[in-house]
Write an enzyme that holds these catalytic residues in place. Structure first.
Site, short mmCIF file in Angstrom:
data_model
loop_
_atom_site.label_atom_id
_atom_site.label_comp_id
_atom_site.label_asym_id
_atom_site.label_seq_id
_atom_site.Cartn_x
_atom_site.Cartn_y
_atom_site.Cartn_z
CG HIS A 1 -0.28 0.02 2.54
ND1 HIS A 1 -0.06 1.16 3.27
CD2 HIS A 1 0.22 -1.00 3.31
CE1 HIS A 1 0.53 0.87 4.41
NE2 HIS A 1 0.72 -0.43 4.47
CB CYS B 1 1.22 -4.33 5.27
SG CYS B 1 -0.27 -5.28 5.67
#
Length: 427
Positions: free
Chosen positions: A322, A341
């Site tokens: 992201h 992440c």
């Protein structure tokens, strides 16, 4: 041709000053980082103008070899032969680390520094054993720093001393360990694929065996490690909601609310009960674990923890790639700050490549980034994604790279380079 020469000859050929200075043009734009960008108040600055997002395409053209592939296997095999010779000659001696060394310095330690850089092929032996830190040593230090993931400022301080003083025997074992890892990916990976190397905190977009762009990433902390996975890009979520994982609720969000009761409101995080009804934050007892019974969702806005885009890659660990509003983190050498992440530098370039052939042109991506509209997009074909753990790799042209064994998976003793990254909360 250079490729027909032994590895040791290629090192010598490539190590004149012109070659070294030319190689510096391919370094990441991390040295351009400014601390002000780390502040959330600057999150709305356009990504294209960020120094952290500059130059990824030019870097890839300088070095087209991906970290996974037959070229890396070939490079590692040759590097192992080179380091076997270094070890057979007695390796190298430690460089005294009592004081910082930089250009212009005249110290006995500079002689030891020269010997160390010559031993690993970063400095040509013809430059001599002077005690003066001259421009040749400066260029060699910058080359060494680049090969070890350290910002190439030419100054020998703690991180550079630590990397210099890892014994040659350990570096050889590191190369051998990683040859096994790279060989495990020696099959067909796809015509177009993404590989993210966790210890390097770097992502590559690869097409037809060549890197088309490289991206600095921020990956998992020591206690919240990014996993090794093989998956595919499923879809792209523009301006996504962010559902706070349970681990972050427990470790970060509850302590934040105890210290700062308006934290949720300031960060546009809403609370929902099991029936999907919104709950007022003040109705929760934040001095207990009661918050674990609720779902926390952050609205799309410029400060959203996922920034403007999420790249979905289905996997059992529930991790993904992201954007981020905290682009200042891309300027650090030690980029281990996430909860597993991966935050991606210059993410627009990456998603434009993923979505090639669809309606999502670069200008359309730019436009949607200026809004808070929730929109999804799919690539024409799923793009394979590989998150790997490679702490040493090499190109067939003789350039050998090392990174810290940040998660201590090499099994070869103490960590091999710079210090650990410091955790940050929630972002």
């Amino acid at each position: 041709m250079i490729r027909s020469r032994p590895l040791t000859d290629r090192f010598t050929t490539r190590l004149d000053r012109r070659a070294l200075l030319g190689g510096m043009a391919s370094l990441p734009a991390l040295a351009l980082a400014t601390p002000a960008f780390a502040q959330q108040g600057r999150a709305a600055v356009a990504e294209w103008s960020d120094s952290f997002d500059a130059g990824s395409r030019s870097r890839s053209t300088r070095n087209p070899y991906p970290v996974l592939g037959p070229h890396t296997v070939q490079g590692l095999e040759m590097a192992i032969g080179q380091y076997q010779q270094i070890v057979a000659r007695g390796g190298w001696q430690p460089v005294p680390d009592r004081e910082r060394l930089r250009i212009g310095a005249r110290r006995p330690a500079v002689i030891a520094l020269r010997d160390r850089l010559i031993a690993s092929g970063d400095l040509d032996a013809s430059t001599g054993r002077s005690d003066i830190f001259d421009s040749f040593v400066d260029t060699a230090v910058k080359r060494f720093q680049t090969r070890h993931g350290i910002s190439p400022d030419g100054q020998v301080r703690d991180a550079t001393f630590a990397a210099l003083n890892v014994p040659a025997e350990m570096r050889l074992r590191q190369l051998e360990t990683n040859l096994v890892r790279v060989r495990a990916y020696s099959g067909f990976l796809g015509n177009r694929f993404i590989v993210m190397n966790i210890p390097a905190a770097q992502l590559e977009a690869v097409e037809n065996g060549t890197v088309v762009s490289r991206h600095v990433t921020v990956v998992g902390k020591i206690d919240r490690q990014s996993p090794v996975i093989s998956t595919r890009v499923q879809d792209i979520n523009f301006n996504p909601y962010w559902t706070v994982p349970a681990s972050i609720i427990r470790k970060d969000l509850i302590p934040k609310m105890q210290a700062e009761p308006d934290y949720l409101a300031k960060n546009r995080i809403r609370v929902f009960n099991g029936q999907g009804q919104e709950v007022a934050p003040e109705s929760i007892n934040w001095n207990t674990m009661e918050a674990m019974n609720y779902r926390f969702r952050q609205d799309p806005f410029e400060g959203n923890s996922m920034g403007n885009v999420r790249i979905n890659i289905p996997n059992q660990h529930a991790v993904y790639m992201h954007d981020t509003p905290s682009k200042g983190l891309f300027g650090e050498d030690q980029r281990f700050h996430s909860s597993g992440c991966a935050r991606v530098q210059n993410v627009r370039e990456l998603i434009a490549w993923i979505l090639q052939g669809t309606q999502w042109s670069r200008s359309e991506i730019d436009r949607i980034f200026r809004t808070t509209d929730r929109v999804d997009a799919k690539p024409l074909q799923p793009v394979p994604v590989y998150w790997v753990y490679i702490t040493a790799w090499a190109n067939p042209d003789g350039l050998v790279q090392f990174r810290e064994d940040i998660y201590q998976r090499d099994g070869i003793g103490p960590q091999a380079a710079t210090g650990m990254g410091q955790p940050v909360a929630l972002r």
